[in-house]
Structures are given as C-alpha cells and as structure tokens.
Motif scaffolding. Sequence first.
Motif, short mmCIF file in Angstrom:
data_model
loop_
_atom_site.label_atom_id
_atom_site.label_comp_id
_atom_site.label_asym_id
_atom_site.label_seq_id
_atom_site.Cartn_x
_atom_site.Cartn_y
_atom_site.Cartn_z
N GLU A 290 8.17 -92.58 14.26
CA GLU A 290 7.86 -93.87 14.89
C GLU A 290 8.19 -94.99 13.91
O GLU A 290 7.56 -95.11 12.86
CB GLU A 290 6.39 -93.93 15.30
N SER A 309 -1.50 -96.33 20.14
CA SER A 309 -1.22 -97.34 21.16
C SER A 309 -0.13 -98.30 20.70
O SER A 309 0.01 -98.59 19.51
CB SER A 309 -2.49 -98.13 21.49
N ASP A 317 -0.15 -99.14 26.05
CA ASP A 317 0.25 -97.81 26.48
C ASP A 317 0.01 -96.85 25.33
O ASP A 317 -0.02 -97.25 24.16
CB ASP A 317 1.74 -97.77 26.85
N TRP A 319 1.34 -93.59 23.14
CA TRP A 319 2.56 -92.90 22.75
C TRP A 319 2.20 -91.70 21.89
O TRP A 319 1.11 -91.66 21.30
CB TRP A 319 3.46 -93.83 21.95
N THR A 320 3.11 -90.75 21.81
CA THR A 320 2.94 -89.60 20.93
C THR A 320 4.16 -89.45 20.04
O THR A 320 5.27 -89.89 20.38
CB THR A 320 2.75 -88.28 21.71
N VAL A 321 3.92 -88.82 18.88
CA VAL A 321 5.01 -88.50 17.96
C VAL A 321 4.56 -87.30 17.14
O VAL A 321 3.36 -87.17 16.84
CB VAL A 321 5.35 -89.70 17.06
N PRO A 329 9.38 -90.67 19.26
CA PRO A 329 8.22 -91.16 20.01
C PRO A 329 8.48 -91.11 21.51
O PRO A 329 9.63 -91.27 21.96
CB PRO A 329 8.09 -92.62 19.53
N ARG A 330 7.42 -90.91 22.27
CA ARG A 330 7.56 -90.97 23.73
C ARG A 330 6.24 -91.43 24.33
O ARG A 330 5.15 -91.18 23.79
CB ARG A 330 7.97 -89.62 24.31
N VAL A 331 6.32 -92.09 25.47
CA VAL A 331 5.13 -92.55 26.18
C VAL A 331 4.43 -91.34 26.80
O VAL A 331 5.07 -90.51 27.43
CB VAL A 331 5.50 -93.55 27.29
N THR A 332 3.12 -91.26 26.58
CA THR A 332 2.36 -90.18 27.22
C THR A 332 1.45 -90.70 28.31
O THR A 332 1.11 -89.96 29.23
CB THR A 332 1.54 -89.41 26.17
N THR A 334 0.58 -94.63 30.40
CA THR A 334 0.64 -96.09 30.51
C THR A 334 -0.76 -96.62 30.81
O THR A 334 -1.64 -95.91 31.30
CB THR A 334 1.59 -96.53 31.63
#
Length: 345
Positions: A290, A309, A317, A319-321, A329-332, A334
């Motif tokens: 990230e 966040s 939102d 996010w995870t990493v 990183p990707r949104v987990t 919203t």
Amino acid sequence: MNRAPLDRRNRLLILLTAVLLLTTVAVGATLHAADRAGEKDRARSGGPAVRSGKVTLDAPGRGVFRNMAWGPHRDEIASVAADDPSGPRTASGVRCLRFHAAGGTGVCLQAVRGGLRDRYRAIVLDAHLRELRRYDLAGIPTRARVSPDGHTVAWTVFVSGDSYAGTAFSTRTSVLDVRTGELDRDLEAYALFLDDRPHKAADINVWGVTFADDTHFYATVATGGTTHLVRGDRESRTLRALHENVECPSLSPDGTRIAYKKRVQGASSDAPWRLYVLDLRTLRESPTAERRNIDDQAVWRDAETLVYSLPGDYGSDLWTVPADGSGAPRVTMTAALAPAFTGRS
C-alpha cells in the motif's frame, strides 16, 4: 333569536375543518417529499443494503464495524458475513464514532449531541451490545482497542487539536479493567524509559494502544519531536521504548509483528504516512504494497492480512493488503470503518 349563535358555531366548525384539512395536506406533502428525497438519496448512493436486526460480538463467521452508508443506520455498529463482506448488513441501533471488539467485549466512543457543544463518552459493551460501564471523555475520540480476551479496553482522545499530521495536538489515553473498573485515566502518568533511561518531559503524548494481553500492551509515545513504539506494563506502570518512527501500532495475532503508520521522507506534510510492518524479534521493518497515505490504526484480519480505512464516497472504505509486502491493495468493504475480527488486533 338563536340564529346568530348558530351561525357563529357553524362558521367556527367550518374554520376548524379547513385548518385541519390544510394541516393534513401539508403534513402529507412533507412526508411525501421526505420519502422522495430518501429514495433519491438511496438511488444516488448505490450503497450496500442495510437492515435492522440483532448484532452480537461473539457470533461465529461475522465481522462487526461502523456502518458508513447513508441512511437511517449510518454510524451504527453493524455486522456482515466474514466470507461475504459486500453482502447484506445487519445494523444494531448502537451508534459509535470509534469502535473495537474482542473476546465478547466492545468499546464504543460516542458523541453526545446537545448544549453549546458536543460531548463525548466511552461505553463498554457486552457481547449483546448491552452497556456495562460508561465514562465521560475529555476530548474528541480517535482510537479504541480491546484486549484479546475482552478483559481490558483502551481509548485515545484529542484533548486539543484534531490531527496527528501536525505537532499542535495533545492526546489522552486511558486503559480500563472491565472486570474491576480500575481505570488508568492517562498513560502519561506511567514512567517512560528511552534507551533504558528514565525520561521526563512536558511534551509527552501517548496514543494508539494495542494489547498483547490484559497486562501488556504496545502504544505510540511522542516526545522531543520523535515518535516511539513503547511496550507498556500495567502492573509496573512503565512504558519502554523499542523503536522510533512508529505510530498507531497493531499487534499481529501471534504477537510477533506490529503493523503501523510510518512517516516517510519526501511525503507531503498533510499525507506523511505509509503502512509498514515491524518484526518484534529482529526490529526489521518492511513496507507493505500500500503506497497511499494511511491515517488509521490497521487491524489484522488474520495472520497474513491487514485491514485499514481510506477515504471513500461515504467517508470511509475498508481495504486489505498482505502483511508481508506482497500482493496489491484491494477494497474489501465500502462505506465502513473500525472493523473488528475474531482474534487479536
């Protein structure tokens, strides 16, 4: 002879009927407009589905968090299936600005509206979100944590200032034994050791507790323009510095690593932090994948994954990493903030 009183009575009845009719029309129009506005807001937001229901802090296979989706359930503690974080949400009716849970205990930092200015309080909750204890807060809520078995909670507030980015702020961090009610109101009263030597100064600030167990914890201490990762001991009432340039630490489930915000050279003063992981055995630090500014106390979803966040359309939102520096990183989730998962964080 009786027609005048009768006419007056009839006129009065007609007037009252007209007033009631106009009031009914006005109320109906207002409610219709509100319904239309609500429909437009929901259509415009396109947010996740949220419904009222029962939320507990010990249900298997569920995650809990602060719901940020617009609508009647905004800011309520909600739950969602852990394996389907984008699925339907169940909202509890309990509103929090900051929240964390572990071991069947929750801590909810709330705003109390009314009067000349908002007030704030900390509410300790049981597994069914029933209030156990309540404490007034000295400032604006910013961080909250619960120990792995739920016996100890901590919270941090801004006593002055409202951001960690600058230097003009002051914090107060408290630690509470849920079972006995024993409250350490300000961790600045603990003895601080830098390089194993006692350190006293007027500029000490403590924030961002993360628990190892009921007695031991990690936190950030700032003094002399430098931030330090410290290990705290509630029995000896001490804070011992371990590593510099660590803010808002989060202990891994196995107790061997710390995820944290690190100020990096060359970054904007308004966005100075990147997400790093520190190995407590070797004190070797490594960046995650990230690369954006992270102003949050990350949570370990499991032994390999960090959740944090970032600003989003609804305010925040999740996010995870991966914690090992790999991946992306990707949104987990919203419209969500302040997540809590089974295990320590």
